[in-house]
Design a protein around this motif. Structure first.
Motif, PDB file in Angstrom:
ATOM      1  N   TYR A  29      35.619  31.787  -5.347  1.00 29.38           N
ATOM      2  CA  TYR A  29      36.998  31.685  -4.855  1.00 29.38           C
ATOM      3  C   TYR A  29      37.678  30.390  -5.318  1.00 29.38           C
ATOM      4  CZ  TYR A  29      35.293  35.354  -1.738  1.00 29.38           C
ATOM      5  OH  TYR A  29      34.739  36.512  -1.226  1.00 29.38           O
ATOM      6  N   THR A  30      37.022  29.657  -6.203  1.00 32.05           N
ATOM      7  CA  THR A  30      37.558  28.391  -6.710  1.00 32.05           C
ATOM      8  C   THR A  30      38.094  28.592  -8.124  1.00 32.05           C
ATOM      9  OG1 THR A  30      35.918  27.197  -5.381  1.00 32.05           O
ATOM     10  CG2 THR A  30      37.011  25.970  -7.132  1.00 32.05           C
ATOM     11  N   THR A  31      39.299  28.120  -8.390  1.00 32.01           N
ATOM     12  CA  THR A  31      39.937  28.360  -9.674  1.00 32.01           C
ATOM     13  C   THR A  31      39.359  27.486 -10.780  1.00 32.01           C
ATOM     14  OG1 THR A  31      41.675  26.704  -9.383  1.00 32.01           O
ATOM     15  CG2 THR A  31      42.083  28.889  -8.444  1.00 32.01           C
ATOM     16  N   ALA A  32      39.626  27.896 -12.019  1.00 34.74           N
ATOM     17  CA  ALA A  32      39.180  27.105 -13.173  1.00 34.74           C
ATOM     18  C   ALA A  32      39.837  25.731 -13.159  1.00 34.74           C
ATOM     19  CB  ALA A  32      39.509  27.848 -14.463  1.00 34.74           C
ATOM     20  N   GLU A  33      41.090  25.669 -12.736  1.00 35.41           N
ATOM     21  CA  GLU A  33      41.796  24.388 -12.668  1.00 35.41           C
ATOM     22  C   GLU A  33      41.152  23.456 -11.650  1.00 35.41           C
ATOM     23  OE1 GLU A  33      43.195  27.348 -12.575  1.00 35.41           O
ATOM     24  OE2 GLU A  33      44.329  27.409 -14.445  1.00 35.41           O
ATOM     25  N   GLN A  34      40.734  24.024 -10.522  1.00 36.09           N
ATOM     26  CA  GLN A  34      40.066  23.207  -9.509  1.00 36.09           C
ATOM     27  C   GLN A  34      38.748  22.658 -10.038  1.00 36.09           C
ATOM     28  OE1 GLN A  34      40.362  26.355  -6.431  1.00 36.09           O
ATOM     29  NE2 GLN A  34      41.036  24.738  -5.042  1.00 36.09           N
ATOM     30  N   PHE A  35      37.982  23.495 -10.702  1.00 33.21           N
ATOM     31  CA  PHE A  35      36.706  23.051 -11.248  1.00 33.21           C
ATOM     32  C   PHE A  35      36.911  21.982 -12.325  1.00 33.21           C
ATOM     33  CE2 PHE A  35      34.396  26.931  -9.660  1.00 33.21           C
ATOM     34  CZ  PHE A  35      33.428  26.227  -8.968  1.00 33.21           C
ATOM     35  N   GLU A  36      37.928  22.160 -13.157  1.00 37.26           N
ATOM     36  CA  GLU A  36      38.194  21.191 -14.214  1.00 37.26           C
ATOM     37  C   GLU A  36      38.544  19.833 -13.618  1.00 37.26           C
ATOM     38  OE1 GLU A  36      39.981  18.718 -17.069  1.00 37.26           O
ATOM     39  OE2 GLU A  36      41.133  19.587 -15.422  1.00 37.26           O
ATOM     40  N   GLY A  37      39.418  19.825 -12.608  1.00 38.11           N
ATOM     41  CA  GLY A  37      39.778  18.577 -11.944  1.00 38.11           C
ATOM     42  C   GLY A  37      38.603  17.955 -11.222  1.00 38.11           C
ATOM     43  N   PHE A  38      37.785  18.790 -10.617  1.00 42.67           N
ATOM     44  CA  PHE A  38      36.583  18.345  -9.903  1.00 42.67           C
ATOM     45  C   PHE A  38      35.632  17.618 -10.859  1.00 42.67           C
ATOM     46  CE2 PHE A  38      32.202  19.835  -8.534  1.00 42.67           C
ATOM     47  CZ  PHE A  38      32.067  18.950  -7.479  1.00 42.67           C
ATOM     48  N   HIS A  39      35.304  18.259 -11.970  1.00 41.97           N
ATOM     49  CA  HIS A  39      34.358  17.666 -12.910  1.00 41.97           C
ATOM     50  C   HIS A  39      34.932  16.424 -13.595  1.00 41.97           C
ATOM     51  CE1 HIS A  39      32.451  21.868 -12.956  1.00 41.97           C
ATOM     52  NE2 HIS A  39      31.626  21.058 -12.324  1.00 41.97           N
ATOM     53  N   ARG A  40      36.225  16.441 -13.914  1.00 39.31           N
ATOM     54  CA  ARG A  40      36.854  15.289 -14.552  1.00 39.31           C
ATOM     55  C   ARG A  40      36.822  14.071 -13.622  1.00 39.31           C
ATOM     56  NH1 ARG A  40      41.409  17.289 -15.094  1.00 39.31           N
ATOM     57  NH2 ARG A  40      42.540  16.215 -13.434  1.00 39.31           N
ATOM     58  N   THR A  41      37.145  14.303 -12.347  1.00 42.07           N
ATOM     59  CA  THR A  41      37.161  13.196 -11.382  1.00 42.07           C
ATOM     60  C   THR A  41      35.754  12.680 -11.119  1.00 42.07           C
ATOM     61  OG1 THR A  41      39.110  14.179 -10.339  1.00 42.07           O
ATOM     62  CG2 THR A  41      37.965  12.470  -9.101  1.00 42.07           C
ATOM     63  N   LEU A  42      34.795  13.595 -10.994  1.00 40.04           N
ATOM     64  CA  LEU A  42      33.411  13.177 -10.751  1.00 40.04           C
ATOM     65  C   LEU A  42      32.856  12.390 -11.935  1.00 40.04           C
ATOM     66  CD1 LEU A  42      31.321  15.967  -8.984  1.00 40.04           C
ATOM     67  CD2 LEU A  42      31.966  13.720  -8.112  1.00 40.04           C
ATOM     68  N   ALA A  43      33.222  12.795 -13.138  1.00 41.42           N
ATOM     69  CA  ALA A  43      32.685  12.129 -14.330  1.00 41.42           C
ATOM     70  C   ALA A  43      33.025  10.641 -14.330  1.00 41.42           C
ATOM     71  CB  ALA A  43      33.214  12.808 -15.588  1.00 41.42           C
ATOM     72  N   ARG A  44      34.223  10.293 -13.884  1.00 38.83           N
ATOM     73  CA  ARG A  44      34.598   8.873 -13.890  1.00 38.83           C
ATOM     74  C   ARG A  44      33.857   8.075 -12.822  1.00 38.83           C
ATOM     75  NH1 ARG A  44      40.259   9.912 -11.252  1.00 38.83           N
ATOM     76  NH2 ARG A  44      40.046   8.878  -9.228  1.00 38.83           N
ATOM     77  N   THR A  45      33.306   8.765 -11.823  1.00 40.97           N
ATOM     78  CA  THR A  45      32.591   8.031 -10.781  1.00 40.97           C
ATOM     79  C   THR A  45      31.276   7.446 -11.288  1.00 40.97           C
ATOM     80  OG1 THR A  45      31.358   9.931  -9.879  1.00 40.97           O
ATOM     81  CG2 THR A  45      33.588   9.550  -9.024  1.00 40.97           C
ATOM     82  N   ARG A  46      30.771   7.957 -12.399  1.00 41.05           N
ATOM     83  CA  ARG A  46      29.551   7.367 -12.970  1.00 41.05           C
ATOM     84  C   ARG A  46      29.798   5.894 -13.299  1.00 41.05           C
ATOM     85  NH1 ARG A  46      25.613  11.017 -14.403  1.00 41.05           N
ATOM     86  NH2 ARG A  46      26.199  13.210 -14.680  1.00 41.05           N
ATOM     87  N   HIS A  47      30.919   5.628 -13.976  1.00 43.10           N
ATOM     88  CA  HIS A  47      31.276   4.243 -14.310  1.00 43.10           C
ATOM     89  C   HIS A  47      31.567   3.436 -13.042  1.00 43.10           C
ATOM     90  CE1 HIS A  47      33.276   0.769 -16.046  1.00 43.10           C
ATOM     91  NE2 HIS A  47      34.342   1.037 -15.300  1.00 43.10           N
ATOM     92  N   GLU A  48      32.253   4.051 -12.099  1.00 39.64           N
ATOM     93  CA  GLU A  48      32.618   3.337 -10.867  1.00 39.64           C
ATOM     94  C   GLU A  48      31.385   2.966 -10.053  1.00 39.64           C
ATOM     95  OE1 GLU A  48      37.067   5.323 -10.318  1.00 39.64           O
ATOM     96  OE2 GLU A  48      35.377   6.052  -9.138  1.00 39.64           O
ATOM     97  N   HIS A  49      30.411   3.869  -9.987  1.00 37.56           N
ATOM     98  CA  HIS A  49      29.183   3.546  -9.265  1.00 37.56           C
ATOM     99  C   HIS A  49      28.395   2.453  -9.988  1.00 37.56           C
ATOM    100  CE1 HIS A  49      29.497   7.514  -7.024  1.00 37.56           C
ATOM    101  NE2 HIS A  49      29.295   6.617  -6.071  1.00 37.56           N
ATOM    102  N   ALA A  50      28.397   2.505 -11.312  1.00 38.02           N
ATOM    103  CA  ALA A  50      27.689   1.474 -12.083  1.00 38.02           C
ATOM    104  C   ALA A  50      28.316   0.105 -11.840  1.00 38.02           C
ATOM    105  CB  ALA A  50      27.717   1.825 -13.567  1.00 38.02           C
ATOM    106  N   ARG A  51      29.632   0.065 -11.790  1.00 40.69           N
ATOM    107  CA  ARG A  51      30.310  -1.214 -11.533  1.00 40.69           C
ATOM    108  C   ARG A  51      30.018  -1.686 -10.109  1.00 40.69           C
ATOM    109  NH1 ARG A  51      35.379  -3.157  -9.682  1.00 40.69           N
ATOM    110  NH2 ARG A  51      35.924  -5.129 -10.730  1.00 40.69           N
ATOM    111  N   ALA A  52      30.028  -0.773  -9.145  1.00 40.53           N
ATOM    112  CA  ALA A  52      29.719  -1.148  -7.760  1.00 40.53           C
ATOM    113  C   ALA A  52      28.309  -1.702  -7.663  1.00 40.53           C
ATOM    114  CB  ALA A  52      29.896   0.056  -6.841  1.00 40.53           C
TER     115      ALA A  52
END
Length: 370
Positions: free
Chosen positions: A156-179
């Motif tokens: 029930y989740t759209t392709a746009e939602q998944f794309e935004g989800f994965h894009r936002t999560l991907a940047r958290t790798r750098h953010e967690h590394a900096r933290a």
């Protein structure tokens, strides 16, 4: 003849229908004496009221327990645009090396920042290398990603939602590394948040093992870390029932009393239980697991930020095991708050909590009545 018969019968039919509607209405409204009266239900309601238990409408659905005053102040200030109380709160947990409370506070503040991060941006501008701000940025990005995805099943989740989800999560790798780079030595918090990035991006088991080593080398019995990791190992994400149970049993076996680790076998059971019968909750193993968690809760610091979550689950399983007195005790200790397992998985968390609580109260009273 048919027309005449219809003319004659129509008033009779209407009279019968009218009488039926009247009596149905009377039953619903309790107008007919004895049809709706239930002395047992009235007596049960009186018992529940006498115990001072709160009604459904007074159950808080966004907290599992009362919020510490300092946390409430920090949340209110953040929503008003002031980051200073949140910064002071996280500074205090770092100084005290209170990692349990640090991650609990970050979780609440991250939810606020995921809705509006202007106050967090102002904090970052004022203190560019602040460990608390960096940690909160990473955690709030994870929260934002899950908000973008939504809570519905994948189909029930759209392709746009998944794309935004994965894009936002991907940047958290750098953010967690900096933290992690800015963190106080020994702080596991950046790695705890990283687990949810791993869950969302489907990280392989090898990466999860790496994250887990980073956490346990700093805080081997961290509650939120174990809860998050157990979710990763569950069958609904990237593990299986066997892996989840093995993880939970190991955590419980290796932990000292008061760390609340003994609740994880119960959570692993809950996450994989698709039975319609309470028999699976009344096995010798489940009785032993509940007893171990009860002893763990009794040994824990009363101010442990996750203790209420354990009590909610204990109330549920003690209820299912028909151990009414101890079930009622746990219900009373968390009454007024229902954002915890198992209630948050229900369509009506407050209603389900109160139904089981009230039944436990009635049956507990019956056990002690001569």
């Amino acid at each position: 003849m048919k027309i005449l018969l219809w003319v004659v019968l129509t008033p009779v039919v209407l009279l019968v229908l009218g009488a039926g509607v009247y009596f149905l209405k009377a039953i619903v409204e309790g107008a007919i004496e004895g049809w709706r009266s239930d002395p047992g239900a009235e007596e049960a309601a009186e018992r529940v009221a006498a115990l001072g238990l709160l009604p459904v409408e007074r159950q808080h659905t966004e907290l599992s327990a009362p919020q510490p005053r300092a946390m409430a102040v920090a949340v209110a200030a953040a929503r008003a645009g002031d980051w200073a109380p949140a910064a002071a709160l996280l500074d205090g947990t770092a100084a005290a090396r209170d990692w349990e409370r640090r991650t609990a506070y970050v979780e609440k503040l991250a939810d606020v920042a995921a809705e509006d991060d202007a106050w967090l941006a102002a904090w970052e501008a004022a203190r560019p290398d602040d460990p608390g701000a960096a940690l909160l940025r990473a955690r709030s990005s994870v929260f934002l990603a899950w908000k973008v995805r939504g809570a519905k099943l994948a189909r029930y989740t759209t392709a746009e939602q998944f794309e935004g989800f994965h894009r936002t999560l991907a940047r958290t790798r750098h953010e967690h590394a900096r933290a992690a780079e800015l963190a106080v030595p020994g702080d596991p918090s950046p790695y705890v948040g990283e687990i949810w990035t791993a869950i969302g991006l489907g990280a392989p088991h090898e990466e999860m093992h790496r994250i887990w080593n980073d956490i346990t080398s700093r805080a081997p019995h961290h509650y939120e870390a174990h809860f998050s990791a157990l979710q990763y190992w569950c069958g609904k994400w990237h593990g299986s029932e066997a892996l989840a149970r093995a993880f939970a049993v190991k955590a419980a076996a290796e932990a000292p009393p008061g760390t609340l680790m003994t609740v994880f076998p119960l959570i692993a059971h809950f996450e994989h239980d698709d039975s319609d019968s309470a028999d699976v909750d009344r096995t010798p193993e489940m009785y032993a697991a509940v007893d171990a968690a009860l002893a763990d809760a009794a040994a824990a610091d009363p101010d442990h930020p996750r203790l209420a979550e354990v009590r909610h689950l204990l109330a549920y399983y003690l209820y299912l095991q028909e151990r009414w007195e101890p079930a009622l005790e746990q219900f009373r200790l968390v009454d007024g708050y229902v954002d915890a397992l198992p209630w948050r998985y229900r369509g009506d968390p407050a209603g389900e909590f109160c139904r089981m609580r009230d039944e436990a109260a009635v049956n507990a009273a019956g056990e002690v009545t001569p």
